[in-house]
Design a protein around this motif. Structure first.
Motif, PDB file in Angstrom:
ATOM      1  N   SER A  84      -6.844 -15.679  -0.081  1.00 28.72           N
ATOM      2  CA  SER A  84      -5.576 -16.194  -0.603  1.00 28.72           C
ATOM      3  C   SER A  84      -5.118 -15.281  -1.731  1.00 28.72           C
ATOM      4  CB  SER A  84      -5.742 -17.628  -1.121  1.00 28.72           C
ATOM      5  OG  SER A  84      -6.639 -17.657  -2.226  1.00 28.72           O
ATOM      6  N   ARG A  85      -3.831 -15.335  -2.028  1.00 28.91           N
ATOM      7  CA  ARG A  85      -3.276 -14.513  -3.108  1.00 28.91           C
ATOM      8  C   ARG A  85      -2.237 -15.306  -3.891  1.00 28.91           C
ATOM      9  NH1 ARG A  85      -0.049  -9.127  -1.512  1.00 28.91           N
ATOM     10  NH2 ARG A  85       1.337 -10.713  -0.617  1.00 28.91           N
ATOM     11  N   ILE A  86      -2.454 -15.407  -5.195  1.00 31.84           N
ATOM     12  CA  ILE A  86      -1.454 -15.940  -6.119  1.00 31.84           C
ATOM     13  C   ILE A  86      -0.953 -14.737  -6.918  1.00 31.84           C
ATOM     14  CG2 ILE A  86      -0.956 -17.592  -7.942  1.00 31.84           C
ATOM     15  CD1 ILE A  86      -3.474 -19.119  -7.094  1.00 31.84           C
ATOM     16  N   THR A  87       0.282 -14.368  -6.682  1.00 29.60           N
ATOM     17  CA  THR A  87       0.791 -13.099  -7.188  1.00 29.60           C
ATOM     18  C   THR A  87       1.132 -13.182  -8.666  1.00 29.60           C
ATOM     19  OG1 THR A  87       1.709 -12.653  -5.003  1.00 29.60           O
ATOM     20  CG2 THR A  87       2.513 -11.299  -6.817  1.00 29.60           C
ATOM     21  N   GLY A  88       0.725 -12.175  -9.411  1.00 23.76           N
ATOM     22  CA  GLY A  88       1.107 -12.058 -10.811  1.00 23.76           C
ATOM     23  C   GLY A  88       2.527 -11.545 -10.951  1.00 23.76           C
ATOM     24  N   THR A  89       3.080 -11.672 -12.146  1.00 26.22           N
ATOM     25  CA  THR A  89       4.472 -11.287 -12.374  1.00 26.22           C
ATOM     26  C   THR A  89       4.629  -9.971 -13.120  1.00 26.22           C
ATOM     27  OG1 THR A  89       4.510 -12.628 -14.393  1.00 26.22           O
ATOM     28  CG2 THR A  89       5.259 -13.670 -12.346  1.00 26.22           C
ATOM     29  N   GLN A  92       2.829  -4.122 -13.687  1.00 30.46           N
ATOM     30  CA  GLN A  92       1.636  -3.289 -13.739  1.00 30.46           C
ATOM     31  C   GLN A  92       0.363  -4.091 -13.446  1.00 30.46           C
ATOM     32  OE1 GLN A  92       2.089   0.021 -14.151  1.00 30.46           O
ATOM     33  NE2 GLN A  92       4.269  -0.506 -14.162  1.00 30.46           N
ATOM     34  N   ARG A  93       0.517  -5.207 -12.772  1.00 35.26           N
ATOM     35  CA  ARG A  93      -0.618  -6.103 -12.572  1.00 35.26           C
ATOM     36  C   ARG A  93      -1.721  -5.446 -11.745  1.00 35.26           C
ATOM     37  NH1 ARG A  93       3.519  -7.537  -9.172  1.00 35.26           N
ATOM     38  NH2 ARG A  93       3.010  -7.758  -6.948  1.00 35.26           N
ATOM     39  N   GLY A  94      -2.929  -5.963 -11.935  1.00 37.86           N
ATOM     40  CA  GLY A  94      -4.070  -5.537 -11.160  1.00 37.86           C
ATOM     41  C   GLY A  94      -4.481  -6.595 -10.155  1.00 37.86           C
ATOM     42  N   VAL A  95      -5.645  -6.416  -9.577  1.00 34.01           N
ATOM     43  CA  VAL A  95      -6.163  -7.323  -8.561  1.00 34.01           C
ATOM     44  C   VAL A  95      -7.475  -7.910  -9.066  1.00 34.01           C
ATOM     45  CG1 VAL A  95      -7.147  -7.466  -6.241  1.00 34.01           C
ATOM     46  CG2 VAL A  95      -5.076  -6.117  -6.638  1.00 34.01           C
ATOM     47  N   MET A  96      -7.603  -9.248  -8.992  1.00 31.96           N
ATOM     48  CA  MET A  96      -8.828  -9.922  -9.397  1.00 31.96           C
ATOM     49  C   MET A  96      -9.378 -10.706  -8.220  1.00 31.96           C
ATOM     50  SD  MET A  96      -9.558 -12.703 -12.447  1.00 31.96           S
ATOM     51  CE  MET A  96      -8.840 -11.637 -13.702  1.00 31.96           C
ATOM     52  N   LEU A  97     -10.542 -10.291  -7.728  1.00 33.96           N
ATOM     53  CA  LEU A  97     -11.237 -11.035  -6.693  1.00 33.96           C
ATOM     54  C   LEU A  97     -12.129 -12.089  -7.332  1.00 33.96           C
ATOM     55  CD1 LEU A  97     -10.160  -8.611  -5.009  1.00 33.96           C
ATOM     56  CD2 LEU A  97     -12.236  -8.806  -3.632  1.00 33.96           C
ATOM     57  N   SER A  98     -12.723 -12.951  -6.511  1.00 35.44           N
ATOM     58  CA  SER A  98     -13.451 -14.080  -7.077  1.00 35.44           C
ATOM     59  C   SER A  98     -14.453 -14.632  -6.080  1.00 35.44           C
ATOM     60  CB  SER A  98     -12.473 -15.192  -7.470  1.00 35.44           C
ATOM     61  OG  SER A  98     -11.787 -15.680  -6.320  1.00 35.44           O
ATOM     62  N   ASN A  99     -15.385 -15.423  -6.622  1.00 33.17           N
ATOM     63  CA  ASN A  99     -16.284 -16.204  -5.788  1.00 33.17           C
ATOM     64  C   ASN A  99     -16.683 -17.460  -6.540  1.00 33.17           C
ATOM     65  OD1 ASN A  99     -19.296 -16.928  -4.892  1.00 33.17           O
ATOM     66  ND2 ASN A  99     -18.219 -16.018  -3.158  1.00 33.17           N
ATOM     67  N   SER A 100     -16.643 -18.596  -5.846  1.00 40.33           N
ATOM     68  CA  SER A 100     -16.855 -19.889  -6.483  1.00 40.33           C
ATOM     69  C   SER A 100     -18.306 -20.339  -6.484  1.00 40.33           C
ATOM     70  CB  SER A 100     -16.008 -20.953  -5.774  1.00 40.33           C
ATOM     71  OG  SER A 100     -16.411 -21.071  -4.404  1.00 40.33           O
ATOM     72  N   GLY A 101     -19.203 -19.574  -5.869  1.00 40.65           N
ATOM     73  CA  GLY A 101     -20.611 -19.930  -5.908  1.00 40.65           C
ATOM     74  C   GLY A 101     -21.129 -20.440  -4.591  1.00 40.65           C
ATOM     75  N   TYR A 126      -2.396 -10.259 -13.119  1.00 38.57           N
ATOM     76  CA  TYR A 126      -3.272 -10.118 -11.947  1.00 38.57           C
ATOM     77  C   TYR A 126      -2.709 -10.829 -10.728  1.00 38.57           C
ATOM     78  CZ  TYR A 126      -6.832  -8.677 -15.329  1.00 38.57           C
ATOM     79  OH  TYR A 126      -7.516  -8.024 -16.322  1.00 38.57           O
ATOM     80  N   ASP A 127      -2.944 -10.215  -9.579  1.00 37.70           N
ATOM     81  CA  ASP A 127      -2.898 -10.956  -8.327  1.00 37.70           C
ATOM     82  C   ASP A 127      -4.268 -11.602  -8.170  1.00 37.70           C
ATOM     83  OD1 ASP A 127      -0.360 -10.055  -7.861  1.00 37.70           O
ATOM     84  OD2 ASP A 127      -0.903  -8.656  -6.266  1.00 37.70           O
ATOM     85  N   LEU A 128      -4.308 -12.926  -8.169  1.00 38.74           N
ATOM     86  CA  LEU A 128      -5.567 -13.652  -8.095  1.00 38.74           C
ATOM     87  C   LEU A 128      -5.937 -13.874  -6.632  1.00 38.74           C
ATOM     88  CD1 LEU A 128      -4.972 -16.352 -10.882  1.00 38.74           C
ATOM     89  CD2 LEU A 128      -5.959 -14.048 -11.111  1.00 38.74           C
ATOM     90  N   ILE A 202      -7.348  -2.438   1.103  1.00 35.33           N
ATOM     91  CA  ILE A 202      -6.148  -2.952   1.769  1.00 35.33           C
ATOM     92  C   ILE A 202      -5.074  -3.306   0.746  1.00 35.33           C
ATOM     93  CG2 ILE A 202      -5.255  -4.901   3.109  1.00 35.33           C
ATOM     94  CD1 ILE A 202      -7.964  -4.949   4.557  1.00 35.33           C
ATOM     95  N   LEU A 203      -5.493  -3.857  -0.392  1.00 38.85           N
ATOM     96  CA  LEU A 203      -4.539  -4.266  -1.424  1.00 38.85           C
ATOM     97  C   LEU A 203      -4.070  -3.099  -2.284  1.00 38.85           C
ATOM     98  CD1 LEU A 203      -6.164  -7.645  -2.543  1.00 38.85           C
ATOM     99  CD2 LEU A 203      -4.293  -7.291  -0.927  1.00 38.85           C
ATOM    100  N   GLY A 204      -4.571  -1.913  -2.020  1.00 42.92           N
ATOM    101  CA  GLY A 204      -4.109  -0.720  -2.710  1.00 42.92           C
ATOM    102  C   GLY A 204      -4.585  -0.593  -4.138  1.00 42.92           C
ATOM    103  N   ALA A 205      -5.716  -1.201  -4.459  1.00 42.39           N
ATOM    104  CA  ALA A 205      -6.246  -1.161  -5.819  1.00 42.39           C
ATOM    105  C   ALA A 205      -7.344  -0.113  -5.923  1.00 42.39           C
ATOM    106  CB  ALA A 205      -6.787  -2.521  -6.222  1.00 42.39           C
ATOM    107  N   GLU A 206      -7.282   0.703  -6.965  1.00 43.64           N
ATOM    108  CA  GLU A 206      -8.337   1.680  -7.205  1.00 43.64           C
ATOM    109  C   GLU A 206      -9.626   0.979  -7.629  1.00 43.64           C
ATOM    110  OE1 GLU A 206      -9.301   5.500 -10.139  1.00 43.64           O
ATOM    111  OE2 GLU A 206      -7.251   4.707  -9.964  1.00 43.64           O
TER     112      GLU A 206
END
Length: 501
Positions: A84-89, A92-101, A126-128, A202-206
């Motif tokens: 899923s993606r919740i887009t930042g505004t 110059q935002r970055g990308v933050m991946l996650s894991n809930s455990g 960030y795009d979350l 894929i998301l184009g983040a370095e």
């Protein structure tokens, strides 16, 4: 005489690794990585509504990412990973991946809660990205078709209870082999880390930033070890010791922590004897709990559609003790079970029904992905006698939880892992957030991870038995430290200690 149980299973003689597998050193991660074909890294995602109310209300979109089942054979079969993606505004935002455990936890909507703990400035940057890891939820999910929902439970109080537990776990492992076959060995943390790197591309983040809690801290640490040059602002909340990760060391560390949390809960309950009727002292409340477990061992306690025995009652306590905010909930649940044991009319409330349903029901509540990941990551001792000795040795100091945190698991009947266990030793900057009373990932484990990550800083929440802090348990000191790091990449000059607001 111990009663016969309703669940009858046969002990299955699956071949498995007899001990812990050898480990590759950090230098192994410096070897050239297998190139992932362009068809994976350049795929165009089809973003659409998630059809999950929590995500839809947050304005999120969802997509499926195609990845190899086996990265050593990228031309072979594939599976999908749901994100899923919740887009930042911020432009110059970055990308933050996650894991809930979990492992095995579904995480598509995880960043909705985490995002609420962020300041507006941080949230905009960030795009979350939420994710159901491979094998889990909306991704290509493991489904072992278990007759119960959860692959962890207590061994019980005696040799008969332990023998039954051994048979149950052997059967669970056999079902996974029968239903998942060749795909099963590739549902691992290292492959999920590779999936994360495909998603990054894929998301184009370095680089990616990351927020993980519980098992998610292990996944984050493995990603940092495998892809150190692609790791940016990494927050590991309620952290696991990577050297103890697995169904033996990590589970054993939970025993003392849960007994300590049970003491705190018993103190709380003892001041409310007029409501719960378990006694007016810690010892009396503990005694009432122990008596209830013994009663469940002699005769399962019928509550609604459930028969709660000594294997499952400690699980109810374990689930309820991971936050002080749940003391009232847990006291009510144990009171309900005690009423049912006394023959009084009782039905589980919504929270107890959810716990019992998750643990005891068959599909669709099967959590076999958890065992697939843990058993696929780290080999476990095979001999049941190893577990029985550990249980008996711990009973004196862990009277309630020894049988749960030292019990045999399906991993004792699993095939050996296909890759060496990841050894985490690196200098990637990271923030480790940990409470001293954590009942799931013990404090000493977070200290060990801190030592393994030479450039990390540790933020300790003192004297609170809480698991997962940022986004779950409001604390201005912890929240400020995490938000500052996510805002500008600045770690504290040294380790910090926070206290209850």
């Amino acid at each position: 005489m111990k009663r016969a149980k309703g669940l009858t299973v046969a002990l299955t003689g699956l071949m498995a690794c007899a001990g812990l597998i050898g480990c590759a050193g950090p230098e192994a991660e410096a070897k050239p990585r297998t190139a992932v074909p362009d068809r994976f890294t350049s795929q165009q995602l089809d973003w659409k509504a998630c059809e999950v109310p929590k995500l839809d209300e947050a304005g999120a979109q969802c997509a499926d990412v195609t990845v190899p089942v086996n990265y050593a054979d990228p031309q072979g079969p594939t599976l999908t990973v749901a994100i899923s993606r919740i887009t930042g505004t911020d432009p110059q935002r970055g990308v933050m991946l996650s894991n809930s455990g979990g492992p095995g936890g579904e995480g598509l909507d995880f960043m909705v809660d985490v995002g609420k703990a962020m300041t507006p400035e941080v949230r905009a940057r960030y795009d979350l990205i939420g994710m159901d890891p491979r094998g889990v939820g909306r991704s290509s999910a493991v489904d072992c078709r278990w007759p119960i929902g959860f692959g962890l439970h207590s061994a019980g109080l005696d040799a008969a209870g332990f023998a039954e537990s051994v048979a149950i776990h052997g059967d669970l492992a056999a079902r996974c082999v029968a239903t998942e076959g060749a795909r099963l060995p590739h549902i691992t943390t290292r492959n999920t880390a590779r999936d994360m790197d495909v998603i990054r591309g894929i998301l184009g983040a370095e680089k990616i930033s990351y927020f993980g809690t519980s098992y998610g801290t292990y996944l984050g640490a493995v990603y940092m070890q495998m892809f150190p040059d692609r790791s940016d602002r990494m927050v590991l909340d309620s952290a696991a010791d990577p050297d103890a990760y697995g169904t033996v060391g990590m589970m054993q560390a939970m025993g003392p922590a849960n007994e300590a949390a049970l003491d705190l809960w018993a103190d709380w309950v003892a001041t409310r004897d007029g409501e719960y009727h378990f006694g007016t002292s810690r010892a009396q409340v503990r005694g009432a709990v122990q008596n209830l477990i013994e009663q469940a061992a002699d005769q399962p306690i019928r509550l609604g559609e459930y028969e709660i025995d000594e294997h499952w009652l400690p699980v109810v306590l374990f689930v309820g003790l991971d936050s002080p905010d749940q003391y009232e909930m847990l006291a009510g649940q144990i009171r309900t079970i005690a009423d049912a044991a006394a023959g009084n009319p009782a039905q589980p409330d919504e929270t107890l029904d959810a716990t019992l349903g998750f643990a005891m029901k068959a599909r669709p509540n099967d959590n076999s992905a958890q065992m697939a990941i843990m058993c696929g990551d780290v080999a476990a001792p095979r001999d049941p006698e190893f577990y029985r000795r550990n249980i008996e040795a711990a009973r004196a100091t862990e009277p309630i939880f020894a049988g749960f945190t030292n019990n045999i698991t399906p991993c004792a009947f699993w095939a050996p892992p296909t890759e060496p266990t990841t050894v985490v030793r690196n200098g990637v900057p990271a923030m480790i957030v940990q409470s001293t009373g954590d009942t799931r990932t013990a404090y000493d484990g977070a200290v060990a991870l801190h030592n393994d990550l030479s450039a990390s800083r540790m933020v300790t929440l003192q004297d609170v038995p809480i698991h997962w802090i940022f986004g779950r348990y409001q604390n201005s000191c912890v929240y400020s430290a995490v938000n500052t790091y996510f805002r500008d990449g600045t770690l504290p000059a040294g380790d910090m200690t926070c206290r209850v607001d």
